[in-house]
Design a protein around this motif. Sequence first.
Motif, PDB file in Angstrom:
ATOM      1  N   LYS A   1     -10.109 -36.066  25.545  1.00  0.00           N
ATOM      2  CA  LYS A   1     -11.300 -35.260  24.935  1.00  0.00           C
ATOM      3  C   LYS A   1     -10.963 -33.593  25.082  1.00  0.00           C
ATOM      4  O   LYS A   1      -9.910 -33.144  25.860  1.00  0.00           O
ATOM      5  N   PRO A   2     -11.117 -33.057  24.136  1.00  0.00           N
ATOM      6  CA  PRO A   2     -10.731 -31.582  23.890  1.00  0.00           C
ATOM      7  C   PRO A   2     -11.664 -30.774  25.104  1.00  0.00           C
ATOM      8  O   PRO A   2     -12.593 -30.991  25.524  1.00  0.00           O
ATOM      9  N   GLN A   3     -10.650 -29.984  25.523  1.00  0.00           N
ATOM     10  CA  GLN A   3     -11.233 -28.763  26.585  1.00  0.00           C
ATOM     11  C   GLN A   3     -11.643 -27.716  25.884  1.00  0.00           C
ATOM     12  O   GLN A   3     -11.088 -27.203  25.122  1.00  0.00           O
ATOM     13  N   PRO A   4     -12.710 -27.209  26.504  1.00  0.00           N
ATOM     14  CA  PRO A   4     -13.513 -25.957  26.086  1.00  0.00           C
ATOM     15  C   PRO A   4     -12.622 -25.106  26.234  1.00  0.00           C
ATOM     16  O   PRO A   4     -11.808 -24.693  27.182  1.00  0.00           O
ATOM     17  N   SER A   5     -12.383 -24.132  25.296  1.00  0.00           N
ATOM     18  CA  SER A   5     -11.760 -22.759  25.484  1.00  0.00           C
ATOM     19  C   SER A   5     -12.266 -21.887  26.440  1.00  0.00           C
ATOM     20  O   SER A   5     -13.563 -21.770  26.813  1.00  0.00           O
TER      21      SER A   5
END
Length: 93
Positions: free
Chosen positions: A77-81
């Motif tokens: 899952k992409p991590q929030p910036s």
Amino acid sequence: MDCEGQKLAEQLMQIMLLSFAVIAIGAGYITASFQTMILTYAGGVVLTTLVTLPNWPFFNHHPLKWLDPSEAEKHPKPQPSVNVTAKKKFTSI
């Protein structure tokens, strides 16, 4: 029960309860009996519960396809910036 099944169950519940309310008011008015009205509506509530509460097969026409756990590990899952912004203080004049 899938999402579309939940939506269908909610719509059925609202339509059935409203219909039984109208029927109960009509039956109570015609017979001039409050007891008839309450019993008619109570029967409608019981019937509505039997139709909408159990997980009937027609509520499962659009099942969700879950991602296999091994596939989930391959595609993390992409991590929030992290966006750090300075907070400004507002003062009242």
